[in-house]
Design an enzyme around this catalytic site. Structure first.
Site, PDB file in Angstrom:
ATOM      1  N   GLU A  48       0.880  -1.177  -0.076  1.00 19.51           N
ATOM      2  CA  GLU A  48       0.009   0.125  -0.008  1.00 19.51           C
ATOM      3  C   GLU A  48       0.832   1.416   0.096  1.00 19.51           C
ATOM      4  OE1 GLU A  48      -2.159   0.152   3.735  1.00 19.51           O
ATOM      5  OE2 GLU A  48      -3.619   1.540   2.893  1.00 19.51           O
ATOM      6  N   LYS A 119      -9.271   2.840  -2.302  1.00 20.82           N
ATOM      7  CA  LYS A 119      -9.640   1.923  -1.073  1.00 20.82           C
ATOM      8  C   LYS A 119     -11.034   2.516  -0.349  1.00 20.82           C
ATOM      9  CE  LYS A 119      -7.208   1.251   3.345  1.00 20.82           C
ATOM     10  NZ  LYS A 119      -6.171   1.182   4.262  1.00 20.82           N
ATOM     11  N   CYS A 152      -5.472  -3.479   2.347  1.00 22.57           N
ATOM     12  CA  CYS A 152      -5.297  -3.242   4.022  1.00 22.57           C
ATOM     13  C   CYS A 152      -6.634  -3.474   4.400  1.00 22.57           C
ATOM     14  CB  CYS A 152      -4.399  -1.907   4.265  1.00 22.57           C
ATOM     15  SG  CYS A 152      -3.693  -2.058   5.839  1.00 22.57           S
TER      16      CYS A 152
END
Lengths: 282, 282
Positions: A48, A119, A152
């Protein structure tokens, strides 16, 4: 409909980005891709926010690192893949066409940027700097199989792997930055344990690429792991560098567990909703 | 709205039911409840199909064991709890008022049968003998906290624990019969690993009571485990008998993880749907 190759070398590069060192971060990503390609990798996953680091103090630090998805930086990474079937999944700070900042991941192959995911579940202080994505992640049909993307904290929402598995993903690639936390029972990194469960209940492979390096005092789980379709850790790495593990991605396409049991078919969509598996993907 | 007690002794009785020995199975359940009460248990969980055994060869074997939910057998178990706040969760073969057979679990306290759940995800050959339930599980508000119920394979559908956590469960009680399978990474029983993940991502306690005894050649994981709200195994037992572990169920009522993160609040219901947490339950 493409076939999933029966043995793909899944590579992670658990590198150490550094906040504010944006030129050097991009160099590190380039070197990591070149090294992984040399090992014969078919899928190459990076952390990330690999281009920017993570421990931002101001929004200006994010903005100084942010790249549009059509940046020459990403196009250059595609060029590194020329003549290979390999696919790169890399996290980057994205400058949207709307001027907003997104915590994104790009799926890149030799033909260019194949997909960008923003995200949707921002972790903790990320909410101070980034705008959450407003769309579910893509499943990108590549020469090495169908690749879904999460970032994540997304992994801690089981709805997400469920969605990707039902949408036909053979492999879920998860660039991460996991701040150091205590291990759970079995000596497992908690987020890896959550990935193991999602892999097993969806019969899908998952690869998590964490980061290394102490950044502004923060340490990391260094939990990079390749997880097979039965929830076992096929390979893991606890320090900086390359992890490369072969996986049979065709296993992800058969959701049967026993004669009378099927990981997706047994869902009770009448009770809790969800995506119907696309049979033309089987 | 009741408060969750801050320390409840969670007990499992990993007994060995035996198919066709229905009178003796009911005696074993009675003894197990009495023994667990003597240990001070607040919640007492017994296996799936504790009254009937599991390895049926014919539907007639199920029918011979099946009890209606208003059977005096269940009322007798409630009477054992007189004068205590304790709650029993026990799996039984249920004869429905419609004449059909269900793989069910009852929640019983001193006042009687408080709820019955009919397994909605039938595992493998269970589909030959049982009708799947047509309703989501109850969350029963008891003197020792709000108890949600699942049965065995239900746990492998993360939608189910998610639903129960959002509906306000402090503890998810899971009667199971887990046929013996290889352990996964970390030396964990795979179904326990899946429970650990669901506990952590929902910040809810989960207790799984498996069974013992080789039945018609079948062995079992004997994976009985009490899992805390962080996904750690607070206690487990790998042979027949009583497991009793104290848990603070109030932890389940605070879904915050950090200043800017919340296990349920961070869900993206706009993207994938789901139940809105009932704030009056906080």
């Amino acid at each position: 409909v493409s076939a999933a190759p029966s043995a793909v070398l899944i590579a992670c590069q658990q590198i150490a980005p550094w906040v504010t060192e944006n030129v050097e971060n991009r160099r590190r990503v380039t070197r990591a891709i070149v090294d992984a390609l040399a090992s014969g990798a078919g899928v190459i996953v990076l952390p990330e926010l690999a281009t920017s680091g993570y421990m931002f103090e101001t929004e200006n630090e994010v903005r100084a690192a942010a790249l549009p998805a059509d940046s020459p930086v990403l196009a250059d990474w595609a060029r590194l893949l020329a003549g290979t079937p390999a696919v790169v999944v890399v996290g980057f700070a994205e400058l949207g066409e709307d001027g907003r900042l997104y915590n994104s991941a790009a799926v890149v192959d030799a033909s260019g940027v194949r997909g960008v995911y923003r995200k949707t579940h921002l972790w903790n202080r990320e909410k101070l700097f980034f705008t959450p994505g407003d769309a579910l992640p893509p499943v990108v049909d590549t020469a090495v199989g169908r690749i879904g993307v999460l970032i994540c904290y997304d992994l801690e929402f089981p709805e997400m792997v469920r969605y990707l598995a039902a949408a036909g993903a053979d492999l879920v690639a998860v660039p991460t930055n996991w701040p150091l936390v205590p291990r759970v029972s079995g000596g497992l990194v908690p987020e890896v344990m959550i990935g193991m469960a999602s892999a097993r209940v969806n019969k899908v492979a998952i690869v998590c690429c964490d980061r290394a390096g102490r950044e502004r005092g923060q340490e990391w789980n260094q939990g990079t792991a390749v997880i097979d379709q039965f929830g076992n850790i096929a390979g893991e790495r606890r320090d900086a560098g390359l992890l490369a593990v072969p996986l049979d991605l065709t296993v992800s396409r058969d959701k049967t567990i026993t004669e009378h049991a099927d990981a997706l078919g047994d869902r009770r969509l009448d009770l809790y909703g969800g995506l119907v598996a696309q049979e033309d993907h089987r």
